[in-house]
Design an enzyme around this catalytic site. Structure first.
Site, PDB file in Angstrom:
ATOM      1  N   ASP A  10      11.641 -23.953 -26.568  1.00  0.00           N
ATOM      2  CA  ASP A  10      10.738 -23.385 -25.588  1.00  0.00           C
ATOM      3  C   ASP A  10      11.114 -21.894 -25.486  1.00  0.00           C
ATOM      4  O   ASP A  10      12.219 -21.505 -25.889  1.00  0.00           O
ATOM      5  CB  ASP A  10      10.953 -24.112 -24.254  1.00  0.00           C
ATOM      6  CG  ASP A  10      10.183 -23.472 -23.133  1.00  0.00           C
ATOM      7  OD1 ASP A  10       8.981 -23.221 -23.306  1.00  0.00           O
ATOM      8  OD2 ASP A  10      10.792 -23.208 -22.067  1.00  0.00           O
ATOM      9  N   LEU A  11      10.210 -21.073 -24.969  1.00  0.00           N
ATOM     10  CA  LEU A  11      10.505 -19.632 -24.888  1.00  0.00           C
ATOM     11  C   LEU A  11      11.034 -19.229 -23.503  1.00  0.00           C
ATOM     12  O   LEU A  11      12.200 -18.879 -23.349  1.00  0.00           O
ATOM     13  CB  LEU A  11       9.235 -18.828 -25.226  1.00  0.00           C
ATOM     14  CG  LEU A  11       9.360 -17.314 -25.131  1.00  0.00           C
ATOM     15  CD1 LEU A  11      10.318 -16.768 -26.183  1.00  0.00           C
ATOM     16  CD2 LEU A  11       7.984 -16.649 -25.290  1.00  0.00           C
ATOM     17  N   ASP A  12      10.130 -19.338 -22.496  1.00  0.00           N
ATOM     18  CA  ASP A  12      10.465 -18.858 -21.145  1.00  0.00           C
ATOM     19  C   ASP A  12      11.595 -19.697 -20.545  1.00  0.00           C
ATOM     20  O   ASP A  12      11.447 -20.899 -20.370  1.00  0.00           O
ATOM     21  CB  ASP A  12       9.241 -18.961 -20.227  1.00  0.00           C
ATOM     22  CG  ASP A  12       8.077 -18.095 -20.701  1.00  0.00           C
ATOM     23  OD1 ASP A  12       8.297 -16.901 -20.915  1.00  0.00           O
ATOM     24  OD2 ASP A  12       6.960 -18.625 -20.850  1.00  0.00           O
ATOM     25  N   THR A  18      12.358 -14.867 -18.884  1.00  0.00           N
ATOM     26  CA  THR A  18      11.060 -14.553 -18.280  1.00  0.00           C
ATOM     27  C   THR A  18      10.668 -15.523 -17.165  1.00  0.00           C
ATOM     28  O   THR A  18       9.746 -15.244 -16.413  1.00  0.00           O
ATOM     29  CB  THR A  18       9.949 -14.597 -19.349  1.00  0.00           C
ATOM     30  OG1 THR A  18      10.199 -15.716 -20.171  1.00  0.00           O
ATOM     31  CG2 THR A  18       9.899 -13.335 -20.166  1.00  0.00           C
ATOM     32  N   LYS A  46       7.085 -24.729 -14.304  1.00  0.00           N
ATOM     33  CA  LYS A  46       7.765 -24.414 -15.568  1.00  0.00           C
ATOM     34  C   LYS A  46       7.156 -25.231 -16.697  1.00  0.00           C
ATOM     35  O   LYS A  46       7.006 -26.454 -16.564  1.00  0.00           O
ATOM     36  CB  LYS A  46       9.268 -24.680 -15.445  1.00  0.00           C
ATOM     37  CG  LYS A  46       9.976 -23.633 -14.613  1.00  0.00           C
ATOM     38  CD  LYS A  46      11.481 -23.789 -14.674  1.00  0.00           C
ATOM     39  CE  LYS A  46      12.162 -22.692 -13.864  1.00  0.00           C
ATOM     40  NZ  LYS A  46      13.598 -22.971 -13.719  1.00  0.00           N
ATOM     41  N   SER A 115       5.893 -23.112 -27.182  1.00  0.00           N
ATOM     42  CA  SER A 115       5.729 -22.595 -25.818  1.00  0.00           C
ATOM     43  C   SER A 115       4.285 -22.694 -25.356  1.00  0.00           C
ATOM     44  O   SER A 115       3.363 -22.513 -26.146  1.00  0.00           O
ATOM     45  CB  SER A 115       6.157 -21.127 -25.780  1.00  0.00           C
ATOM     46  OG  SER A 115       5.750 -20.525 -24.572  1.00  0.00           O
ATOM     47  N   ALA A 116       4.107 -22.933 -24.059  1.00  0.00           N
ATOM     48  CA  ALA A 116       2.760 -22.969 -23.477  1.00  0.00           C
ATOM     49  C   ALA A 116       2.219 -21.563 -23.254  1.00  0.00           C
ATOM     50  O   ALA A 116       1.048 -21.384 -22.923  1.00  0.00           O
ATOM     51  CB  ALA A 116       2.807 -23.704 -22.146  1.00  0.00           C
ATOM     52  N   LYS A 146       2.076 -29.326 -21.810  1.00  0.00           N
ATOM     53  CA  LYS A 146       3.229 -30.178 -21.548  1.00  0.00           C
ATOM     54  C   LYS A 146       3.002 -30.834 -20.179  1.00  0.00           C
ATOM     55  O   LYS A 146       2.483 -30.144 -19.303  1.00  0.00           O
ATOM     56  CB  LYS A 146       4.529 -29.355 -21.518  1.00  0.00           C
ATOM     57  CG  LYS A 146       4.822 -28.625 -22.827  1.00  0.00           C
ATOM     58  CD  LYS A 146       5.985 -27.642 -22.642  1.00  0.00           C
ATOM     59  CE  LYS A 146       6.140 -26.745 -23.857  1.00  0.00           C
ATOM     60  NZ  LYS A 146       7.164 -25.704 -23.699  1.00  0.00           N
ATOM     61  N   GLU A 170      14.675 -27.228 -23.844  1.00  0.00           N
ATOM     62  CA  GLU A 170      13.691 -27.038 -22.776  1.00  0.00           C
ATOM     63  C   GLU A 170      14.327 -26.815 -21.411  1.00  0.00           C
ATOM     64  O   GLU A 170      15.278 -27.505 -21.058  1.00  0.00           O
ATOM     65  CB  GLU A 170      12.846 -28.308 -22.655  1.00  0.00           C
ATOM     66  CG  GLU A 170      11.469 -28.219 -23.231  1.00  0.00           C
ATOM     67  CD  GLU A 170      10.548 -27.232 -22.539  1.00  0.00           C
ATOM     68  OE1 GLU A 170      10.873 -26.724 -21.450  1.00  0.00           O
ATOM     69  OE2 GLU A 170       9.479 -26.958 -23.107  1.00  0.00           O
ATOM     70  N   ASP A 171      13.758 -25.893 -20.617  1.00  0.00           N
ATOM     71  CA  ASP A 171      14.238 -25.712 -19.241  1.00  0.00           C
ATOM     72  C   ASP A 171      13.302 -26.368 -18.226  1.00  0.00           C
ATOM     73  O   ASP A 171      13.590 -26.343 -17.036  1.00  0.00           O
ATOM     74  CB  ASP A 171      14.387 -24.225 -18.893  1.00  0.00           C
ATOM     75  CG  ASP A 171      13.054 -23.517 -18.792  1.00  0.00           C
ATOM     76  OD1 ASP A 171      12.148 -23.826 -19.608  1.00  0.00           O
ATOM     77  OD2 ASP A 171      12.890 -22.668 -17.895  1.00  0.00           O
TER      78      ASP A 171
HETATM   79  C1  G6P Z   1       5.481 -21.234 -20.046  1.00  0.00           C
HETATM   80  C2  G6P Z   1       6.093 -21.048 -18.684  1.00  0.00           C
HETATM   81  C3  G6P Z   1       5.076 -21.304 -17.588  1.00  0.00           C
HETATM   82  C4  G6P Z   1       3.812 -20.502 -17.858  1.00  0.00           C
HETATM   83  C5  G6P Z   1       3.221 -20.887 -19.191  1.00  0.00           C
HETATM   84  C6  G6P Z   1       1.978 -20.093 -19.523  1.00  0.00           C
HETATM   85  O1  G6P Z   1       5.410 -22.574 -20.339  1.00  0.00           O
HETATM   86  O2  G6P Z   1       7.188 -21.911 -18.489  1.00  0.00           O
HETATM   87  O3  G6P Z   1       5.659 -20.933 -16.361  1.00  0.00           O
HETATM   88  O4  G6P Z   1       2.856 -20.720 -16.835  1.00  0.00           O
HETATM   89  O5  G6P Z   1       4.195 -20.653 -20.202  1.00  0.00           O
HETATM   90  O6  G6P Z   1       2.350 -18.760 -19.732  1.00  0.00           O
HETATM   91  P1  G6P Z   1       1.367 -17.542 -19.879  1.00  0.00           P
HETATM   92  O7  G6P Z   1       2.269 -16.437 -20.337  1.00  0.00           O
HETATM   93  O8  G6P Z   1       0.342 -17.918 -20.910  1.00  0.00           O
HETATM   94  O9  G6P Z   1       0.742 -17.320 -18.547  1.00  0.00           O
HETATM   95 MG    MG Z   2      10.416 -22.785 -20.159  1.00  0.00          MG
END
Ligand code: G6P
Ligand code: MG
Length: 224
Positions: A10-12, A18, A46, A115-116, A146, A170-171
């Site tokens: 996962d990224l964030d 972030t 998240k 990542s989403a 997710k 994943e967090d």
């Molecule tokens: C990640 C984060 C979420 C965020 C989603 C969409 O999964 O954990 O908190 O809402 O991405 O991110 P975006 O940058 O497209 O708004």
């Molecule tokens: Mg995350």
């Protein structure tokens, strides 16, 4: 035992710091709409897509908005979020993240981002880390958020590795659920109580057992 052949990240909140900016931007939106939004409320967001996150935030405040208003609010949140992202420096790559992904690659383990976030490429390019991943699946490439496993299954498919040989980092509660729903192993990053569905929970990638260079077969993650 199924030996791990791919790591999906996962990224964030896993690779970059972030998650805190997402929270700050949602909190600002909630406050401007006249209600509080706590860090615990934020756990539900998240890993969750932007529009679904907004729905949850509005529910927390007991507020209803039209679809057109929702689009404007989500765009406003994203502007505030990106203002913070644009100030980011490589120092905000989370401790050990780059080194751990590199150690996987050195040991012949494939790497993917799952990542989403629709902002994934902007963030990866800004921090110069897009080349850490063999495959990148972001919020622009998936239609199901997710805890649906789509993002990770696409990553595995593009890598050409069966899900049972993949481990996801994943967090997010929703992200751990997505990994498990996809038949993958899950390493939670953060609170072991919140992430209890994970196979193992660590505080960050700096604590992740690195694969031995020679023969990743002996890797501690093969034993979870
Ligand atoms: C990640 C984060 C979420 C965020 C989603 C969409 O999964 O954990 O908190 O809402 O991405 O991110 P975006 O940058 O497209 O708004
Ligand atoms: Mg995350």
């Amino acid at each position: 035992m199924d030996h791990i052949k791919a790591c999906i990240f996962d990224l964030d909140g896993v690779i970059v710091d972030t998650a805190v900016y997402h929270y700050k931007a949602w909190k600002r939106l909630a406050n401007e709409l006249g209600f509080e939004f706590t860090e615990l409320d934020n756990e539900q967001l998240k890993g969750v897509s932007r529009m679904r996150s907004l729905e949850i935030v509005l529910q927390c405040g007991g507020i209803t908005k039209t679809e057109a208003e929702q689009k404007l609010l989500a765009a406003q949140k994203n502007t505030w979020y990106m203002d913070m992202v644009n100030q980011m420096t490589p120092a905000e790559i989370l401790p050990g993240a780059k080194e751990f992904v590199e150690s996987c690659r050195d040991a012949g383990i494939k790497t993917a981002l799952g990542s989403a976030s629709k902002n994934s490429m902007t963030i990866l390019n800004k921090l110069n880390i897009a080349n850490l991943f063999d495959v990148i699946i972001d919020g622009n490439k998936v239609s199901k958020a997710k805890p649906d496993p789509e993002v990770f299954l696409k990553g595995a498919a593009e890598l050409g590795i069966e899900p049972k040989y993949c481990v996801v980092f994943e967090d997010a509660i929703a992200g751990v659920e997505a990994a498990k729903a996809g038949g993958m192993k899950a390493i939670g990053i953060g609170d072991p109580v919140l992430l209890h569905e994970a196979d193992m929970v660590i505080s960050g990638l700096d604590k992740a057992p690195r694969p031995p260079k020679e023969g990743a077969g002996d890797w501690a993650l093969n034993k979870i």
